[in-house]
Design an enzyme around this catalytic site. Structure first.
Site, PDB file in Angstrom:
ATOM      1  N   HIS A 172       0.809  -1.212   0.000  1.00  0.00           N
ATOM      2  CA  HIS A 172       0.000   0.000   0.000  1.00  0.00           C
ATOM      3  C   HIS A 172       0.845   1.266   0.000  1.00  0.00           C
ATOM      4  CE1 HIS A 172      -4.255  -1.592   0.737  1.00  0.00           C
ATOM      5  NE2 HIS A 172      -3.520  -2.496   0.146  1.00  0.00           N
ATOM      6  N   SER A 215      -0.063  -1.164  -6.415  1.00  0.00           N
ATOM      7  CA  SER A 215       0.075  -2.414  -7.151  1.00  0.00           C
ATOM      8  C   SER A 215       0.752  -2.199  -8.489  1.00  0.00           C
ATOM      9  CB  SER A 215      -1.303  -3.031  -7.403  1.00  0.00           C
ATOM     10  OG  SER A 215      -1.935  -3.330  -6.195  1.00  0.00           O
ATOM     11  N   LYS A 273     -14.439  -8.606  -7.815  1.00  0.00           N
ATOM     12  CA  LYS A 273     -13.688  -9.491  -8.705  1.00  0.00           C
ATOM     13  C   LYS A 273     -12.936 -10.546  -7.887  1.00  0.00           C
ATOM     14  CE  LYS A 273     -10.554  -9.398 -12.627  1.00  0.00           C
ATOM     15  NZ  LYS A 273      -9.757  -8.603 -13.562  1.00  0.00           N
ATOM     16  N   ASP A 274     -12.360 -10.140  -6.751  1.00  0.00           N
ATOM     17  CA  ASP A 274     -11.646 -11.096  -5.896  1.00  0.00           C
ATOM     18  C   ASP A 274     -12.590 -12.156  -5.337  1.00  0.00           C
ATOM     19  OD1 ASP A 274      -9.168 -10.059  -6.294  1.00  0.00           O
ATOM     20  OD2 ASP A 274      -9.029  -9.004  -4.377  1.00  0.00           O
ATOM     21  N   GLU A 299       5.837 -33.988   0.436  1.00  0.00           N
ATOM     22  CA  GLU A 299       4.610 -33.517  -0.185  1.00  0.00           C
ATOM     23  C   GLU A 299       4.928 -32.893  -1.542  1.00  0.00           C
ATOM     24  OE1 GLU A 299       2.156 -34.923   1.519  1.00  0.00           O
ATOM     25  OE2 GLU A 299       1.111 -33.118   2.133  1.00  0.00           O
TER      26      GLU A 299
END
Ligand code: HEM
Lengths: 430, 252
Positions: free
Chosen positions: A216, A220, A244-245, A288
C-alpha cells in the site's frame, strides 16, 4: 497513521470510535477508495486467495489442535479419533490437509505472477523480499505440520529433512540435536514441532501484514508493468476489486472443494496412514508435492567438489546438495538485482518471457523427477542426471540469462498509459 | 494472455496428477466398486457380509482397533444386535472398588478386540511376520480397494526358479510377491445366509467393501455434503460473476 485526514461517517457509533482510533478511516483508505490499476487480469486474484487460505488454515488448525495430542504414542490415534469420533472432524482435517496444498497452489501462482509482470522490480523490492520470507515460513510450517499425524511418512520425511542440517560443517550435528530435542526423532521432537507449528502461522500473519503494508506504500503493479499516472488509470478497490476477488475466490474454492469432498487423499501419500515405526523404512521416502522440485535439486547433486587430481574434498556432495536446494530460494531474494532490465512486464520482453516460461516447465519437470524413487532411470540414464539438468537450467536462468537479458534485450515499445491501452483494447474488441 | 492462462491451468493439472509410481508389484485388476465415483455409496448387504468374513476369518490374526462395536450401527445393525455381538467377546476391565481387575462381556462402546496382546505375540504366532491392523489398510495402500482384493485373490504357485521358505507364499500382487499370510479364503469357507455365492472372489469383494467403510466411515456423508457445498459455491460464483460484470460495465 494518526495525523492523516479522517473520513466522515454517518453512523454516530462508527464516528465516535473513529475519532478516538481511526480504524475505519484506515479501512476506508486502504480497502475502500484505495486507487488500484484498472487493468488487472485474473492473476491478481491470487494474493487475496492466499490470504483467505492462511485464515482457513489458522481456523481449521486451531480446531484440530483442540483434539490433537502431541505424543508419539497418541498422536496417530488422536488424528484417527478426529476423523471418526469428533463431529465434523473429518471435514476439518481434510480442509486443513488439502488446504496446505491449495495454499501452495495459490502462492506458486502468485509468485509466478510477480515474476512474469516484473513486480519484484523497483520500487517493490522489499515487498517482494517479504513475499519470499512468507514462502520460506510456509514451507517450514507445512513441513512441520506434516510430521504431526505421526505416520510413516511423517517420521521418515522428518528424518531425511532434519538430517540435512548435519551437512553444515562444525555446528551441523548440534543443530540436528537441537531440532530433535535429543539423539533421535522422538517425543521431544514431536512436542516441539507442535509448538512451532502453532506459532509459525501467526508469524506468517505478521509478515503478511508487512507485505500488504509495503504494497500500500508503492501501490500495485499491473499487467503492463507501467506506473499509474493519475485517476484515469485507476479504480477504487471497492467495489471493483472486492467483487472481482470474491468471484475468483469462489472459483478457486470450487476446485479446492472437489479435492476435499471427492479425492481428499489424492495429494497425500498412503504410507502416512501407517503409524510411524522407527524400525521399518518405507520403500520410497517422498515429501509432499509442493516440495518435490526442491527435493529433486537436493538429490541431483551426487558428486563432491574438490581440488582436481587430489583427494582433497572442499565441499562434499551432501553439503553441496543442501546448498543447492536452499540456494534456489536464496536466488529469489536477490532476484530484483539479478534482473535490472528497465521494462517490468514480460509482455514487452519476448526473450525474457521465453526463458521464464521455460523455467516454469523446468520447475514442473523437477517436481516430476523429485517424485520418482532415487534409483529410477529414464531412457537408460539415471534420473539424477535429469535432475541435474533441471537444476542447471534453474540456476542458469537466474545467474546467466537474467543478467545477460538485462543488458541485451531491447524489448518492445511501452504504451503511453494504462488508460490509453485499455481504451485501445476495448476499441479492438468492438 | 490466453496462452498464459492455459499454461497455468496445465501446470495445476500436472501438480494435481498423482505422481507415477514405479513399483515392483503388478497393477491389481480394476474392479467396479459400489463406493466409487462422486455418487458412490456402500452396499449395506455387502458390508454385513464383509464384516462376517472379517469376524470369522481375518480377526484371528488382524486387529481393527480404530473401530468400536457401536460403529456397526452405520452398516445396518440395530442396537440389540450390536449389544449381542459385543457381548460375545470378553474384556478385562477395572480396577474395581477392591482394586482387582475383572472380566466382563463387551459393550457397544468397546473397540474391536485385538487377537493378540501385543505385536510381539502377533509375530510369534505368525512365524515372525506382523499382521497389520486393518482399520486403515485401504487408505494405507496405493489403490487400496483393488490392491487388497488383488492380495486376497492373487495367490499362485511360485515360478519354478523361485524357492519359498516354509511360511512363505507367492502372491501376484504383493510387492516382491512373497507374503507371509497363507491364503486366508477358500470357497465355501464361510456360510452366507443371503444366498450370495460362497466363492473366494465374493468373499474378497465383500471384505474389501467392509474394510473400505472401516477406513473411511465418513465416505457417504462426505460425498453428500460435497454436493451441497459445490452447489452453493457454484451459485455464489455465478452471482458474483453477474455482480462483477454489472459493476465493471461502466468502468472502461
Ligand atoms: C500456514 C498455515 C498452515 C499450514 C501450511 C499447515 C500445514 C499442515 C500440514 C501439511 C499438516 C499435515 C496434514 C495431515 O497430513 O494430516 C498439518 C497438521 C496439523 N496442523 Fe497445520 N498448518 C497451518 C496452520 C495451522 C495452525 C494455525 C494450527 C493450530 C493452531 C495447526 C494445527 C495443526 C494440527 C493440530 C495438525 C495435526 C492434525 C492432522 O494431521 O490433521 N495448523 N498442518
Amino acid at each position: 497513521m494518526g495525523s492523516s485526514e479522517r473520513a466522515n461517517f454517518k453512523n454516530p457509533v462508527v464516528s465516535w470510535v473513529d475519532e478516538r482510533l481511526p480504524i475505519f478511516t484506515l479501512m476506508q483508505k486502504e480497502y475502500g477508495v484505495f486507487p488500484t490499476p484498472k487493468n488487472f487480469n485474473y492473476f491478481w486474484n491470487f494474493g487475496a486467495i492466499a490470504m483467505f487460505m492462511l485464515v482457513a488454515m489458522i481456523v481449521s488448525g486451531i480446531v484440530l489442535a483442540m483434539h490433537y495430542t502431541a505424543n508419539t504414542h497418541l498422536a496417530f490415534d488422536s488424528v484417527e479419533r478426529i476423523m471418526r469420533d469428533v463431529n465434523g472432524g473429518w471435514l476439518i482435517r481434510y480442509i486443513h490437509m488439502n488446504g496446505a496444498s491449495f495454499f501452495f497452489v495459490a502462492v506458486y501462482i502468485h509468485i509466478f505472477r510477480g515474476m512474469y509482470y516484473g513486480s519484484y522490480k523497483r520500487p517493490r523490492e522489499l515487498l517482494w523480499i517479504l513475499g519470499v520470507v512468507i514462502f520460506l515460513l510456509m514451507m517450514a510450517t507445512a513441513f512441520i505440520g506434516y510430521v504431526l499425524p505421526w505416520g510413516q511418512m511423517s517420521l521418515w520425511g522428518a528424518t531425511v529433512i532434519t538430517n540435512l542440517f548435519s551437512a553444515i560443517p562444525l555446528v551441523g550435528q548440534s543443530i540436528v540435536t537441537l531440532l530433535w530435542g535429543g539423539f533421535s526423532i522422538d517425543n521431544p521432537t514431536l512436542t516441539r514441532f507442535f509448538a512451532l507449528h502453532y506459532l509459525l502461522p501467526f508469524v506468517i500473519f505478521a509478515v503478511v501484514f508487512l507485505h500488504v503494508w509495503a504494497l500500500h506504500v508503492t501501490g500495485s503493479n499491473n499487467p503492463l508493468g507501467i506506473d499509474t499516472k493519475g485517476p484515469q488509470d485507476t479504480l477504487p478497490f471497492h467495489p471493483y476489486y472486492t467483487m472481482k476477488d470474491t468471484f475468483g475466490l469462489a472459483v478457486f474454492l470450487i476446485i479446492y472443494a472437489v479435492f476435499i469432498f471427492y479425492m481428499p487423499n489424492a495429494l497425500g501419500h498412503p504410507d502416512n496412514y501407517i503409524p510411524a515405526n522407527p524400525l521399518v523404512t518405507p520403500a520410497h521416502i517422498v515429501p509432499e508435492w509442493y516440495f518435490l522440485p526442491f527435493y529433486a535439486m537436493l538429490r541431483a547433486i551426487t558428486f563432491d567438489i574438490g581440488i582436481p587430481f587430489t583427494d582433497v574434498v572442499i565441499i562434499d556432495a551432501k553439503l553441496l546438495g543442501v546448498l543447492t536446494m536452499f540456494g534456489s530460494i536464496a536466488l529469489l531474494f536477490v532476484l530484483p538485482w539479478l534482473d535490472s532490465h528497465p521494462i517490468r512486464s514480460a509482455r514487452f520482453r519476448p526473450l525474457f518471457k521465453l526463458f521464464l516460461l521455460a523455467l516454469v516447465v523446468d520447475f514442473v519437470f523437477l517436481g516430476y523427477v523429485g517424485s520418482q524413487p532415487a534409483d529410477a532411470t529414464f531412457l537408460g540414464l539415471s534420473l539424477s542426471y535429469f535432475g541435474l539438468a533441471g537444476t542447471v537450467y534453474y540456476y542458469g536462468f537466474f545467474l546467466v540469462a537474467l543478467p545477460w537479458l538485462s543488458k541485451n534485450e531491447k524489448g518492445r515499445e511501452l504504451p503511453a498509459s494504462i488508460h490509453e491501452s485499455v481504451l485501445n483494447q476495448s476499441k479492438d474488441a468492438h | 494472455m490466453r496462452k498464459i492462462a492455459l499454461l497455468s491451468l496445465a501446470l495445476l493439472f500436472c501438480l494435481a496428477a498423482p505422481s507415477a509410481w514405479s513399483s515392483e508389484a503388478v497393477e491389481p485388476p480394476q474392479k467396479d466398486w459400489s463406493f466409487d465415483g462422486p455418487t458412490g455409496t456402500f452396499d449395506r448387504a455387502a458390508l454385513q457380509r464383509g464384516y462376517k468374513v472379517y469376524r470369522e476369518v481375518c480377526s484371528a490374526c488382524h486387529a481393527m482397533k480404530h473401530l468400536a462395536f457401536r460403529n456397526l450401527a452405520d452398516i445396518g445393525y440395530d442396537e440389540g444386535q450390536i449389544k449381542a455381538i459385543a457381548a460375545e467377546y470378553t474384556f478385562v476391565d477395572g480396577p474395581n472398588d477392591e482394586g482387582d481387575m475383572y472380566e466382563r462381556p463387551g459393550l457397544p462402546s468397546d473397540h474391536f478386540k485385538s487377537p493378540f496382546a501385543n505385536d510381539n505375540a502377533a509375530k510369534a504366532a505368525n512365524g515372525g511376520a506382523l499382521p497389520p491392523d486393518l482399520s486403515l489398510i485401504i487408505k494405507a495402500r496405493h489403490d487400496g480397494p483393488n490392491y487388497v482384493y488383488g492380495i486376497l485373490t492373487g495367490y499362485e504357485e511360485p515360478p519354478a526358479d523361485k524357492a519359498l521358505q516354509p511360511g512363505q507364499n507367492w502372491n501376484k500382487y504383493m510387492p516382491g510377491h512373497v507374503i507371509a499370510m497363507a491364503p486366508p479364503l477358500s470357497d465355501d469357507g464361510i456360510v452366507y445366509e443371503d444366498g450370495s455365492p460362497q466363492r473366494i472372489e465374493q468373499y474378497a469383494a465383500d471384505v474389501v467393501e467392509f474394510l473400505t467403510w472401516a477406513s473411511e466411515p465418513s465416505l457417504e456423508s462426505r460425498k453428500r455434503t460435497g454436493v451441497k457445498v459445490l452447489i452453493f459455491l457454484m451459485v455464489m460464483a455465478g452471482v458474483m460473476y453477474a455482480i462483477k460484470r454489472k459493476i465493471w460495465a461502466g468502468a472502461h
